[in-house]
Design an enzyme around this catalytic site. Structure first.
Site, mmCIF file in Angstrom:
data_model
loop_
_atom_site.group_PDB
_atom_site.id
_atom_site.type_symbol
_atom_site.label_atom_id
_atom_site.label_comp_id
_atom_site.label_asym_id
_atom_site.label_seq_id
_atom_site.Cartn_x
_atom_site.Cartn_y
_atom_site.Cartn_z
ATOM 1 N N CYS A 43 10.787 14.299 29.559
ATOM 2 C CA CYS A 43 11.619 13.299 28.842
ATOM 3 C C CYS A 43 11.361 11.862 27.142
ATOM 4 C CB CYS A 43 12.589 12.504 29.304
ATOM 5 S SG CYS A 43 14.512 11.357 28.786
ATOM 6 N N CYS A 48 13.748 13.598 25.261
ATOM 7 C CA CYS A 48 14.433 13.144 24.691
ATOM 8 C C CYS A 48 14.802 11.481 24.094
ATOM 9 C CB CYS A 48 15.468 11.944 25.332
ATOM 10 S SG CYS A 48 15.249 12.933 27.332
ATOM 11 N N LYS A 51 12.385 12.705 20.755
ATOM 12 C CA LYS A 51 13.348 12.940 20.072
ATOM 13 C C LYS A 51 14.483 12.337 19.191
ATOM 14 C CE LYS A 51 17.121 13.562 21.396
ATOM 15 N NZ LYS A 51 17.747 15.005 22.331
ATOM 16 N N TYR A 99 6.007 1.840 32.771
ATOM 17 C CA TYR A 99 6.324 3.229 34.061
ATOM 18 C C TYR A 99 5.211 2.916 34.852
ATOM 19 C CZ TYR A 99 10.179 5.600 32.053
ATOM 20 O OH TYR A 99 11.590 6.174 31.606
ATOM 21 N N ALA A 115 -1.793 18.654 41.211
ATOM 22 C CA ALA A 115 -1.624 18.548 42.934
ATOM 23 C C ALA A 115 -0.928 20.048 43.334
ATOM 24 C CB ALA A 115 -0.480 17.634 43.150
ATOM 25 N N GLY A 175 19.747 29.440 20.153
ATOM 26 C CA GLY A 175 21.175 27.998 19.328
ATOM 27 C C GLY A 175 21.821 27.640 20.067
ATOM 28 N N TYR A 177 20.814 23.263 22.733
ATOM 29 C CA TYR A 177 20.332 21.659 22.390
ATOM 30 C C TYR A 177 18.799 22.060 21.555
ATOM 31 C CZ TYR A 177 23.246 20.482 25.985
ATOM 32 O OH TYR A 177 23.706 19.457 27.100
ATOM 33 N N ILE A 178 17.958 22.021 22.048
ATOM 34 C CA ILE A 178 16.313 21.872 21.253
ATOM 35 C C ILE A 178 16.566 22.539 19.828
ATOM 36 C CG2 ILE A 178 14.263 22.155 21.369
ATOM 37 C CD1 ILE A 178 14.558 21.931 24.185
ATOM 38 N N GLU A 181 19.148 20.488 17.436
ATOM 39 C CA GLU A 181 18.736 19.180 17.395
ATOM 40 C C GLU A 181 17.854 19.406 17.047
ATOM 41 O OE1 GLU A 181 17.596 17.883 21.173
ATOM 42 O OE2 GLU A 181 19.696 16.519 21.683
ATOM 43 N N ASP A 302 14.179 19.807 37.008
ATOM 44 C CA ASP A 302 14.514 20.453 35.687
ATOM 45 C C ASP A 302 14.347 21.940 36.675
ATOM 46 O OD1 ASP A 302 15.697 18.764 34.131
ATOM 47 O OD2 ASP A 302 14.258 19.290 32.356
ATOM 48 N N HIS A 435 40.555 -0.976 16.076
ATOM 49 C CA HIS A 435 40.828 -0.118 14.895
ATOM 50 C C HIS A 435 39.395 -1.291 13.658
ATOM 51 C CE1 HIS A 435 42.983 1.263 11.154
ATOM 52 N NE2 HIS A 435 43.455 -0.045 10.733
ATOM 53 N N GLU A 440 39.180 5.227 17.845
ATOM 54 C CA GLU A 440 40.289 4.785 18.022
ATOM 55 C C GLU A 440 41.507 6.369 18.605
ATOM 56 O OE1 GLU A 440 42.654 2.689 15.292
ATOM 57 O OE2 GLU A 440 41.257 2.624 14.179
HETATM 58 P P1 NDP Z 1 19.304 26.470 26.070
HETATM 59 O O1 NDP Z 1 19.562 26.186 27.074
HETATM 60 O O2 NDP Z 1 20.195 24.655 25.789
HETATM 61 O O3 NDP Z 1 19.208 27.002 25.234
HETATM 62 C C1 NDP Z 1 18.977 28.008 24.663
HETATM 63 C C2 NDP Z 1 18.874 29.040 23.683
HETATM 64 O O4 NDP Z 1 18.174 30.391 23.320
HETATM 65 C C3 NDP Z 1 20.219 29.371 23.930
HETATM 66 O O5 NDP Z 1 20.974 29.684 22.316
HETATM 67 C C4 NDP Z 1 19.611 31.301 23.616
HETATM 68 O O6 NDP Z 1 20.467 32.209 23.806
HETATM 69 C C5 NDP Z 1 18.481 31.506 23.557
HETATM 70 N N1 NDP Z 1 17.414 32.168 24.267
HETATM 71 C C6 NDP Z 1 17.548 32.469 25.582
HETATM 72 N N2 NDP Z 1 16.737 33.061 25.854
HETATM 73 C C7 NDP Z 1 15.992 33.746 24.272
HETATM 74 C C8 NDP Z 1 15.354 35.022 23.808
HETATM 75 N N3 NDP Z 1 14.111 35.942 24.689
HETATM 76 N N4 NDP Z 1 15.591 35.388 22.356
HETATM 77 C C9 NDP Z 1 16.534 35.135 22.094
HETATM 78 N N5 NDP Z 1 16.760 33.419 22.226
HETATM 79 C C10 NDP Z 1 17.099 33.215 23.198
HETATM 80 O O7 NDP Z 1 18.313 25.573 25.829
HETATM 81 P P2 NDP Z 1 16.732 24.468 24.871
HETATM 82 O O8 NDP Z 1 15.615 24.962 24.853
HETATM 83 O O9 NDP Z 1 17.569 24.515 23.578
HETATM 84 O O10 NDP Z 1 17.027 23.480 25.525
HETATM 85 C C11 NDP Z 1 16.671 23.419 27.401
HETATM 86 C C12 NDP Z 1 17.190 22.517 27.815
HETATM 87 O O11 NDP Z 1 16.897 20.776 27.915
HETATM 88 C C13 NDP Z 1 19.168 22.745 27.661
HETATM 89 O O12 NDP Z 1 19.640 23.606 28.428
HETATM 90 C C14 NDP Z 1 19.176 21.411 27.930
HETATM 91 O O13 NDP Z 1 19.834 21.221 29.594
HETATM 92 C C15 NDP Z 1 18.433 20.261 27.981
HETATM 93 N N6 NDP Z 1 18.427 19.670 26.706
HETATM 94 C C16 NDP Z 1 18.850 18.039 26.548
HETATM 95 C C17 NDP Z 1 19.137 17.662 25.721
HETATM 96 C C18 NDP Z 1 20.176 16.576 25.708
HETATM 97 O O14 NDP Z 1 20.546 16.302 26.617
HETATM 98 N N7 NDP Z 1 20.226 16.099 24.056
HETATM 99 C C19 NDP Z 1 18.474 17.724 24.587
HETATM 100 C C20 NDP Z 1 17.660 19.570 24.358
HETATM 101 C C21 NDP Z 1 17.633 19.592 25.816
HETATM 102 P P3 NDP Z 1 22.106 32.555 24.573
HETATM 103 O O15 NDP Z 1 23.279 31.625 24.418
HETATM 104 O O16 NDP Z 1 22.123 34.138 24.163
HETATM 105 O O17 NDP Z 1 22.120 32.108 26.095
#
Ligand code: NDP
Length: 449
Positions: A43, A48, A51, A99, A115, A175, A177-178, A181, A302, A435, A440
């Site tokens: 993070c 986080c 980012k 920290y 560890a 596709g 979160y990461i 973003e 995690d 407003h 709202e």
């Molecule tokens: P996500 O699980 O969110 O997304 C992974 C993406 O990669 C999905 O679209 C998935 O497709 C695709 N994918 C997975 N495996 C393959 C593959 N072998 N080939 C091609 N595409 C693939 O993971 P992220 O890496 O984006 O983020 C990890 C986690 O970190 C998040 O789930 C979230 O918990 C946390 N995070 C939170 C944030 C926030 O709170 N703003 C910001 C960033 C991370 P499909 O959908 O088809 O499985």
């Protein structure tokens, strides 16, 4: 009675580990925390915090563009990536110190190094043995890149925060979160950005309207979104790369980033030899009390691959410590966890999606509004917002709120409180609006869809 060096030994000083260690120490436990990389974990260092700083930086492009509509003449603006990264690094250094100080002030012994578990009560760090009554594993996760030809040419979010310079073009695989973003950040910095996702929509698991809306807004902002495809191989071509897609297309690009999920950091800790069970994805299996299959060893955050969000790891740490040393008064409620995606425009969401609600209840009402945020009326920025509310008709309970638009992340935090408190649609309707704001809209939704 067996004498241990510590009451609690925490492995991993990320969000969950640090909170666990400090809380336990507050209860009078003798606590040590081992960390091999950096204080603050993903993070603070490669997640986080940096980012969000990059998101802020990238939004200035829109701010400068919007200024003219409000009467400002802004001189020629230029962007310096190196300066942003240097400032970001300085801020992260400051947080490391914060920290470190907090842990020390709490009386937690910080041990630097890798560890490993020797037995159910012994951890070894760089050859030194430490015994503890309880051990907590909070080692987080690590970006995972699928095997394919050319995998060695890829970067992940870990490297993106330390690039010497921005690429002119990038292909981002994933596709989630990461991926979305970083696509927003890089596109706003002027990088020619292609998002390549195997699914038919971005952000699986989010409400369908949100997925559609965000996908369209990203395309309107200039991200080249390729769906239903995947990268088959990456070839190196002089100073650039060629990403070969399964549908035969080839994309020339300066950089290929993978954001295809994260793997729990459970390897190399000596878990299997001790009988600590992992699931098929390498996540540590735990019971409702965060206890692994070895009773003195616990795991949270995690590395357990449940809800991989910083605030959840913090809550889990507090729940565990409350179970071990307190009055067991802090159980984590995994329902209605709010979350935000800092894509552009950003997403805030809490509760059930429409599809989840329809599966659970027979009588669902949907309220939706699409609007132009006020700032965009004069700004010339053609970005819309969407708010959607999911209501159970028979009880009038609001069970889901989903938003895409400016400040969605900020707004949804308050909505999460309302949903946890069991607010009905009537409560929203009788609440006076602030407003003029986007928020709202949440108390003026009258027309059912
Ligand atoms: P996500 O699980 O969110 O997304 C992974 C993406 O990669 C999905 O679209 C998935 O497709 C695709 N994918 C997975 N495996 C393959 C593959 N072998 N080939 C091609 N595409 C693939 O993971 P992220 O890496 O984006 O983020 C990890 C986690 O970190 C998040 O789930 C979230 O918990 C946390 N995070 C939170 C944030 C926030 O709170 N703003 C910001 C960033 C991370 P499909 O959908 O088809 O499985």
């Amino acid at each position: 009675m067996v004498q241990y060096n510590y009451d609690l030994f925490v492995i991993g000083a990320g969000s969950g580990g640090i909170r666990t260690a400090r809380m336990a120490s507050g209860y009078g436990a003798r606590v040590a925390i081992a960390e091999e990389r950096y204080l603050g974990g993903t993070c603070v260092n490669v997640g986080c915090v940096p980012k969000k700083l990059l998101v802020y930086a990238s939004q200035f492009k829109d701010h400068f563009q919007a200024a003219a509509g409000f009467g400002w003449t802004v001189g020629e603006s230029t962007f310096n990536w190196s300066s942003l990264i240097a400032n970001k690094n300085q801020e992260i250094e400051r947080l490391h110190a914060v920290y470190g100080n907090q842990l020390q002030k709490s009386g937690v012994n910080i041990i630097t190094g890798n560890a490993k578990l020797l037995d159910a009560h012994t951890v070894v760090v760089d050859g030194v043995h430490y015994s503890a009554k309880h051990i907590v594993i909070a080692t987080g996760g690590w970006p995972s890149v699928p095997d394919m030809p050319g995998k060695q040419h890829t970067v992940t979010s870990n490297e993106m925060f330390f690039l010497d310079q921005l690429p002119k073009s990038i292909v981002i695989a994933g596709g989630g979160y990461i991926a979305v973003e970083f696509a927003g950040i890089l596109n706003s910095f002027g990088v020619d950005t292609t998002l390549c996702h195997r699914g038919h929509k971005l952000l699986r698991g989010f409400d369908e309207d949100i997925r559609d809306f965000l996908g369209n807004e990203m395309i309107r902002k200039g991200v080249n979104v390729l769906l239903n495809t995947d990268i088959e191989a990456i070839e190196s071509a002089a100073d650039t790369f060629v990403a070969r897609l399964i549908d035969g297309r080839k994309i020339n690009t300066d950089m290929v980033m993978y954001a295809t999920g994260r793997t729990p950091n459970s390897a190399g800790l000596g878990l299997e030899a001790l009988g600590v069970e992992l699931d098929g994805a390498g996540a540590i299996k735990i019971n409702a009390d965060y206890q692994t299959t070895v009773p003195s060893i616990y795991a949270l955050g995690d590395v357990t691959n449940r809800v991989n969000l910083t605030p959840v790891a913090l809550a889990e740490g507090m729940a565990l410590v409350s179970n071990l040393y307190g009055d067991q008064s802090k159980p984590v409620d995994y329902d209605n966890i709010p979350t935000a995606v800092f894509c552009q425009p950003n997403i805030g969401t809490v509760g059930l999606t429409e599809a989840q609600a329809r599966e659970k209840y027979p009588d669902i009402d949907i309220y939706k509004t699409r609007f132009t945020p006020m700032k965009n009326t004069l700004s010339g920025i053609d970005e819309k917002a969407l708010i959607k509310m999911v209501v159970v008709r028979s009880t009038d309970r609001v069970v889901g709120i989903h938003m895409v638009g400016p400040d969605a992340a900020e707004i949804i935090q308050g909505m999460a409180v309302a949903i946890r408190a069991g607010a009905t649609k009537a409560v929203f309707d009788s609440t006076i609006g602030v407003h003029p704001t986007a928020a709202e809209e949440l108390v003026t939704l009258r027309e059912k869809c």
